[in-house]
Design an enzyme around this catalytic site. Structure first.
Site, short mmCIF file in Angstrom:
data_model
loop_
_atom_site.label_atom_id
_atom_site.label_comp_id
_atom_site.label_asym_id
_atom_site.label_seq_id
_atom_site.Cartn_x
_atom_site.Cartn_y
_atom_site.Cartn_z
N TYR A 39 0.79 -1.77 -0.40
CA TYR A 39 0.22 -0.50 -0.01
C TYR A 39 0.62 1.69 0.00
O TYR A 39 0.12 2.60 0.10
CB TYR A 39 -1.15 -0.13 0.91
N LYS A 53 -2.97 8.01 2.68
CA LYS A 53 -4.37 7.91 3.77
C LYS A 53 -3.74 8.72 4.55
O LYS A 53 -4.98 8.91 5.74
CB LYS A 53 -4.80 6.91 3.65
P1 NAP Z 1 -12.34 3.42 -8.22
O1 NAP Z 1 -14.40 2.89 -8.88
O2 NAP Z 1 -11.67 3.37 -8.92
O3 NAP Z 1 -12.38 4.64 -7.93
C1 NAP Z 1 -11.29 5.82 -8.67
C2 NAP Z 1 -11.70 6.85 -8.58
O4 NAP Z 1 -10.75 8.33 -8.47
C3 NAP Z 1 -12.10 7.16 -10.04
O5 NAP Z 1 -13.32 6.80 -10.15
C4 NAP Z 1 -11.50 8.06 -10.76
O6 NAP Z 1 -10.86 7.84 -11.95
C5 NAP Z 1 -10.64 8.66 -9.54
N1 NAP Z 1 -9.52 9.70 -10.37
C6 NAP Z 1 -9.04 9.57 -10.19
N2 NAP Z 1 -7.84 10.67 -10.83
C7 NAP Z 1 -8.21 11.20 -10.83
C8 NAP Z 1 -8.69 12.26 -10.83
N3 NAP Z 1 -7.04 13.11 -11.13
N4 NAP Z 1 -9.39 13.76 -10.91
C9 NAP Z 1 -10.71 12.92 -10.66
N5 NAP Z 1 -10.93 11.49 -10.20
C10 NAP Z 1 -9.89 10.71 -9.96
O7 NAP Z 1 -12.06 3.04 -7.01
P2 NAP Z 1 -12.51 3.26 -5.51
O8 NAP Z 1 -12.03 1.67 -4.62
O9 NAP Z 1 -14.54 2.85 -5.42
O10 NAP Z 1 -11.51 3.91 -4.91
C11 NAP Z 1 -12.91 5.20 -4.38
C12 NAP Z 1 -11.90 5.56 -3.13
O11 NAP Z 1 -12.06 4.76 -1.98
C13 NAP Z 1 -10.80 5.69 -3.40
O12 NAP Z 1 -10.25 7.37 -2.40
C14 NAP Z 1 -9.84 4.78 -2.63
O13 NAP Z 1 -8.38 5.12 -2.26
C15 NAP Z 1 -10.76 4.39 -1.62
N6 NAP Z 1 -10.76 3.08 -1.41
C16 NAP Z 1 -10.89 1.40 -1.69
C17 NAP Z 1 -10.78 0.73 -1.12
C18 NAP Z 1 -10.90 -0.56 -2.14
O14 NAP Z 1 -10.68 -1.36 -1.60
N7 NAP Z 1 -10.86 -0.48 -2.97
C19 NAP Z 1 -10.72 0.80 0.13
C20 NAP Z 1 -10.72 1.53 1.29
C21 NAP Z 1 -10.39 3.17 0.11
P3 NAP Z 1 -10.89 7.23 -13.25
O15 NAP Z 1 -11.40 5.64 -12.72
O16 NAP Z 1 -11.96 8.18 -14.60
O17 NAP Z 1 -9.41 6.91 -13.21
#
Ligand code: NAP
Length: 275
Positions: free
Chosen positions: A155, A162
């Site tokens: 990570y 984070k």
């Molecule tokens: P996700 O579906 O890939 O969402 C991440 C989003 O961030 C995507 O919509 C991506 O857009 C967007 N993004 C990246 N760069 C960007 C930019 N410059 N401007 C605007 N948008 C941007 O993945 P997710 O897992 O749902 O992630 C959402 C949040 O949850 C993140 O903060 C992640 O760290 C957090 N999180 C995830 C997990 C997990 O296990 N999945 C656990 C805890 C926390 P594009 O795809 O269009 O590039």
């Protein structure tokens, strides 16, 4: 209809597996009206049906958070659509691949700056730019992960981002508290999404979490969505600056239920029962 009359914006829906989609869906089901954003034209087409499903046709805007002019344009669009808004979902993170595997000491300054800009500073910038159109009692929500508190393999750079994001939530909560605006984070357990696919050995993280969490399972975007909707609603009117774990209880574990094989190597105990 807990969110009836609430209007807001959701940033970070890449597809229907995104955590932001789970939150948007829960808000829609409880009566909220929303706008959603997309990163660039490549995602505009893919996301158009999702925008329609969420009732956001006509309120579907580009917003690359690394471009200040797009955040300013988003504010103007939201003001035109809604006047004031009641909630913001910031579900955005990015780190170059080199920051999500290998030796921590090898992380470049360039990768560090990009990860902090997109994953942390964007929350401050969005909050500041949208502040003039926030209603009284507005609620802001972002997404974190346990790797910002404790070491999680691979990570790496995102763990540092984070940690900074979680403190940003607390400082923003204090700053905006005087205006009645709340700021919280959900620290979600691992979920297989597009962003998660970039993390080395992510499928092992999923197995480990399910094996060691008290609830013996991984969480879903629906479960994170419902908790997110609560934090955006008036049900949580006295909650701010909080990092709320939605991780099947994984974070409370001090000693994982590990078993050892005949060679003394640790293996995962799937049900935590001793032999
Ligand atoms: P996700 O579906 O890939 O969402 C991440 C989003 O961030 C995507 O919509 C991506 O857009 C967007 N993004 C990246 N760069 C960007 C930019 N410059 N401007 C605007 N948008 C941007 O993945 P997710 O897992 O749902 O992630 C959402 C949040 O949850 C993140 O903060 C992640 O760290 C957090 N999180 C995830 C997990 C997990 O296990 N999945 C656990 C805890 C926390 P594009 O795809 O269009 O590039």
């Amino acid at each position: 209809m807990i969110m009836k009359g609430k209007k807001g914006v959701v940033l970070g829906i890449a597809n229907k597996k995104s955590i932001a989609y789970g939150i948007a869906k829960a808000c829609q089901e409880q009566g909220a009206q929303m706008a959603i954003t997309f990163l660039n034209e490549r995602f505009e087409q893919k996301l158009a049906p999702v925008a329609q499903e969420l009732g956001c046709e006509g309120r579907f805007y580009p917003c690359d958070v690394s471009k200040p002019e797009e955040i300013k344009a988003l504010k103007a669009s939201l003001e035109k659509d809604f006047g004031k808004i009641d909630f913001i979902v910031h579900s955005i993170a990015f780190a170059p691949k080199e920051g999500l595997k290998g030796r921590f000491t090898d992380i470049s300054k360039e990768a560090f700056d990009v990860a902090m800009d997109i994953s942390v500073y964007s929350l401050i910038e969005i909050t500041r730019e949208l502040k003039p159109i926030l209603s009284e009692n507005a609620s802001i929500l972002t997404l974190s992960y346990y790797g910002g508190v404790k070491y999680i393999p691979n990570y790496n750079l995102m763990g540092v981002a984070k940690a900074a994001l979680e403190m940003t939530v607390k400082y923003l909560a204090e700053d905006l508290g005087r205006d009645g605006v709340r700021v919280n984070a959900i620290s979600a357990g691992p979920i297989k999404t597009l962003a998660a696919a970039g993390i080395g050995d992510f499928s092992f993280m999923l197995k480990w979490n399910a094996a060691h969490a008290p609830l013996k399972k991984n969480v879903t975007i629906e479960e994170v969505g419902n908790s997110g909707m609560y934090l955006l609603s008036d049900l949580s009117s006295a909650v701010t600056g909080e990092i709320h774990y939605v991780d099947a209880g994984f974070n409370i574990m001090g000693m994982p239920a590990v078993e050892f094989d005949e060679n003394g190597k640790p293996t995962i105990a799937w049900n935590g029962e001793s032999k």
